[in-house]
Structure formats: structure tokens, C-alpha cells
Scaffold this motif. Structure first.
Motif, short mmCIF file in Angstrom:
data_model
loop_
_atom_site.label_atom_id
_atom_site.label_comp_id
_atom_site.label_asym_id
_atom_site.label_seq_id
_atom_site.Cartn_x
_atom_site.Cartn_y
_atom_site.Cartn_z
N GLN A 53 3.46 18.42 -116.23
CA GLN A 53 4.10 17.15 -116.56
C GLN A 53 5.14 16.77 -115.51
O GLN A 53 5.18 15.63 -115.03
N ASP A 54 5.99 17.72 -115.14
CA ASP A 54 7.03 17.44 -114.14
C ASP A 54 6.41 17.15 -112.78
O ASP A 54 6.90 16.29 -112.03
N PHE A 55 5.36 17.86 -112.44
CA PHE A 55 4.74 17.67 -111.13
C PHE A 55 4.21 16.24 -110.99
O PHE A 55 4.44 15.58 -109.97
N PHE A 56 3.51 15.78 -112.02
CA PHE A 56 2.88 14.46 -111.92
C PHE A 56 3.86 13.32 -112.21
O PHE A 56 3.69 12.22 -111.68
N GLN A 57 4.86 13.57 -113.03
CA GLN A 57 5.77 12.49 -113.41
C GLN A 57 7.03 12.42 -112.56
O GLN A 57 7.60 11.33 -112.37
N SER A 58 7.49 13.58 -112.05
CA SER A 58 8.76 13.60 -111.32
C SER A 58 8.61 13.84 -109.82
O SER A 58 9.39 13.30 -109.02
N VAL A 59 7.62 14.64 -109.44
CA VAL A 59 7.49 15.02 -108.03
C VAL A 59 6.59 14.07 -107.26
O VAL A 59 6.99 13.50 -106.24
N LEU A 60 5.37 13.88 -107.72
CA LEU A 60 4.41 13.07 -106.97
C LEU A 60 4.89 11.65 -106.69
O LEU A 60 4.71 11.15 -105.57
N PRO A 61 5.49 10.95 -107.65
CA PRO A 61 5.94 9.59 -107.34
C PRO A 61 6.93 9.53 -106.19
O PRO A 61 6.97 8.54 -105.45
N VAL A 62 7.72 10.58 -105.99
CA VAL A 62 8.71 10.59 -104.92
C VAL A 62 8.05 10.75 -103.56
O VAL A 62 8.55 10.26 -102.55
N ILE A 63 6.90 11.41 -103.51
CA ILE A 63 6.24 11.68 -102.24
C ILE A 63 4.95 10.86 -102.10
O ILE A 63 3.96 11.31 -101.52
N ASN A 64 5.00 9.66 -102.65
CA ASN A 64 3.86 8.72 -102.54
C ASN A 64 2.58 9.26 -103.14
O ASN A 64 1.48 8.93 -102.69
N ASN A 65 2.70 10.12 -104.15
CA ASN A 65 1.53 10.68 -104.86
C ASN A 65 0.59 11.44 -103.94
O ASN A 65 -0.61 11.51 -104.19
N GLU A 66 1.13 12.03 -102.87
CA GLU A 66 0.29 12.70 -101.88
C GLU A 66 0.07 14.17 -102.25
O GLU A 66 1.03 14.91 -102.50
N ILE A 67 -1.18 14.58 -102.24
CA ILE A 67 -1.57 15.98 -102.50
C ILE A 67 -1.98 16.62 -101.18
O ILE A 67 -2.78 16.06 -100.43
N ASP A 68 -1.42 17.79 -100.89
CA ASP A 68 -1.80 18.50 -99.67
C ASP A 68 -2.93 19.50 -99.92
O ASP A 68 -3.71 19.78 -99.02
N LEU A 69 -2.99 20.04 -101.13
CA LEU A 69 -4.06 20.97 -101.48
C LEU A 69 -4.46 20.75 -102.93
O LEU A 69 -3.62 20.80 -103.83
N ALA A 70 -5.73 20.47 -103.14
CA ALA A 70 -6.29 20.36 -104.50
C ALA A 70 -7.38 21.41 -104.62
O ALA A 70 -8.27 21.49 -103.77
N LEU A 71 -7.31 22.21 -105.68
CA LEU A 71 -8.24 23.35 -105.79
C LEU A 71 -8.66 23.54 -107.24
O LEU A 71 -7.84 23.43 -108.16
#
Length: 298
Positions: free
Chosen positions: A245-263
Motif C-alpha cells: 500500500q505504501d509503495f504504490f500510494q506514497s512512493v511511486l507517485p513521487v517518482i513518476n510511477n517509475e518501476i526499475d524492476l518488476a518480477l
């Protein structure tokens, strides 16, 4: 009646011969046993050999297989690596996430034992909370770290200090609760309750974007042979875990929703798979890879 008498006579004669030639009888029984065992061992051996071939075929056909950690042969890893192809927005990752966690499992056609999802940000400078942040300044970070969410990770570690994600209260406004690897905590002297900053990126106006994190706990892997871990423990040393929840709601919006690794890492039950299943299984694996690639190339 005559036929029954003859059969009875044959049985009596056979019983007398067996009792009179016990050694010969035992030798014959032993011979038949050996012959039957040899006859049965050939298909068993052939099936075992074919099973090895099957596993090799499966390994060669999977998207990625976790060779760096103990794992069953029927484990599948699908991943997008930003360092190879560039960071990707969550809006592009989400469709393949939905496919692999739902229809993709059915397309593989094997009983699912475990599904692990891992999403990680780029690496950022990790600095103390009192570091002054301003444009053009030079920083000497404590470490370069990334933030990630990993499904069910807290069920496979020991929280050596602090509290678990399940018991963690919501972070203060503007902060994100994170859990730190014990080795990193020892390396730079981190303690639960402390607050730090990640210098996430620069905006177009060259202002630093900051993620403020609060250390909620320190964790350590207790079972290195646990097949849950798709990478070596050392690969998580500089990864800060946040709740999904925190990753998607608090972190991603700050970094333009950019994922460096999806697994996506799947453990599948192989007990019902035999050599005769090779063509259909390989075809299903290829089909799943192709469909995943349609949603997210590379």
C-alpha cells in the motif's frame, strides 16, 4: 468329474515336487523375481531419464529461472529489468501483472504452490534526516538504496528489531515506513524509529524530490534454503521494503510511477508431470511468455 480329478492330481503332483526339490523351487522363484524386477526397471529408468530431459526443456523455455537460490526445477521467473531496457511506468506494468497473477497461471497448466511479486524502484542516495537539501549541492550518502514491495516477505524472515508490517501503525504524514536488511543496518548503524531521506530525483526545475522514510524494523533471512527467495540474500542488502500500500500510494507517485524492476516468481507442482507431457508443457510455457511479452515487451 474326470477333468476335476486330473486338475486335483496335477496340483498334488506339483506340491510333492516342490516339497521334494525345495532348493530348485527357491531358485526358480528368485529367477522370476529378478526377471520381473529387470523388466520393470527399464521403463522406470527410462522415465527418470526422460524426466531429466523434461526438466532441462522446462528450464530452457521459462522466462527466467532463479538459478542463484535453491529452487525446484519447475519454478518460473518473468521479469522486466529497467537497467537493460529503461525504467517503465506502473501503468505499463499493471496489465502484465494482472495477466501473470490470473490467466497466466492457468495458461501454464500446473498447480501453483507459490506466487511472489516484486516491484522495485531505482537506486537513490540515502541520507540522514538533517541533511540540507538544495539544488546543485553535493551529497555524501550513507548508501545507495532502492525501495521495493515484495509479497509475503515478512512470513519468510525474522524481525530482529522493531515491529512487523502487520503490527506497524500508519506512518506520520509525509513519511513512509520501511524495513531494513540487518546487514545494511549494521553497516551504517540504523535503528528502528529513526528517520532518513532518499533523494529520489530531480524535477525539470532541478529541485530535489525527497522521500522521507522511517525505519519500522530490521529483518534477517533465517532459512537460506527456503525456495521463496528467488535471489541470493545479498541481493536484498540495499533494498528497503515497504508495504504494498505504501509503495504504490506514497512512493511511486513521487517518482513518476517509475518501476526499475518488476518480477513475478512462480513455484509449480511438478509431481504430475511426465516425459510424455513435454510437448504440451513446452507449448504452454511458450504461449505464456508470448502473451506476457505482448503486455510488456522485453
Amino acid at each position: 468329474m474326470n477333468l476335476l480329478k486330473r486338475l486335483w492330481g496335477i496340483l498334488l503332483y506339483t506340491a510333492k515336487r516342490i516339497s521334494a526339490q525345495k532348493g530348485l523351487t527357491l531358485a526358480i522363484i528368485f529367477g522370476f523375481t529378478v526377471a520381473a524386477s529387470l523388466t520393470m526397471s527399464i521403463p522406470i529408468y527410462a522415465d527418470a531419464a526422460n524426466q531429466k530431459i523434461l526438466e532441462a526443456d522446462v528450464l530452457s523455455e521459462t522466462g527466467e529461472v532463479a538459478s542463484s537460490a535453491p529452487t525446484s526445477s519447475f519454478s518460473f521467473m518473468f521479469r522486466y529489468v529497467g537497467s537493460w531496457y529503461g525504467k517503465v511506468g506502473w501503468e505499463k506494468v499493471q496489465p502484465v501483472d494482472t495477466y501473470l497473477t490470473e490467466q497466466g497461471i492457468l495458461d501454464l497448466g500446473l498447480p501453483l504452490q507459490q506466487l511472489v511479486r516484486f516491484f522495485r524502484s531505482d537506486s537513490f542516495p540515502f541520507v540522514s534526516a538533517d541533511t540540507e537539501i538544495y539544488s546543485g549541492s553535493e551529497y555524501f550518502p550513507l548508501a545507495w538504496v532502492s525501495i521495493a514491495t515484495l509479497s509475503s516477505w515478512d512470513e519468510h524472515v525474522e524481525i530482529v528489531e522493531g515491529i512487523s508490517p502487520a503490527a506497524s501503525p500508519p506512518a506520520a504524514s509525509g513519511e513512509t515506513n520501511i524495513w531494513v536488511n540487518e546487514e545494511l543496518a549494521t553497516e551504517i548503524g540504523l535503528q528502528p524509529g529513526e528517520t532518513y531521506r532518499l533523494l529520489a530525483k530531480f524535477n525539470d526545475d532541478q529541485q530535489n524530490v525527497v522521500i522521507t522514510v522511517r525505519i519500522a524494523g530490521i529483518w534477517a533471512i533465517t532459512d537460506l534454503s527456503d525456495p521463496y527467495w528467488f535471489y541470493k540474500p545479498a541481493d536484498f542488502r540495499y533494498v528497503l521494503f515497504a508495504t504494498e500500500q505504501d509503495f504504490f500510494q506514497s512512493v511511486l507517485p513521487v517518482i513518476n510511477n517509475e518501476i526499475d524492476l518488476a518480477l513475478w516468481y512462480m513455484l509449480m507442482d511438478k509431481s504430475a508431470v511426465h516425459s510424455s507431457d513435454v510437448p504440451s508443457l513446452v507449448n504452454r510455457i511458450s504461449k505464456t511468455r508470448t502473451r506476457a511479452g505482448v503486455y510488456l515487451p522485453h
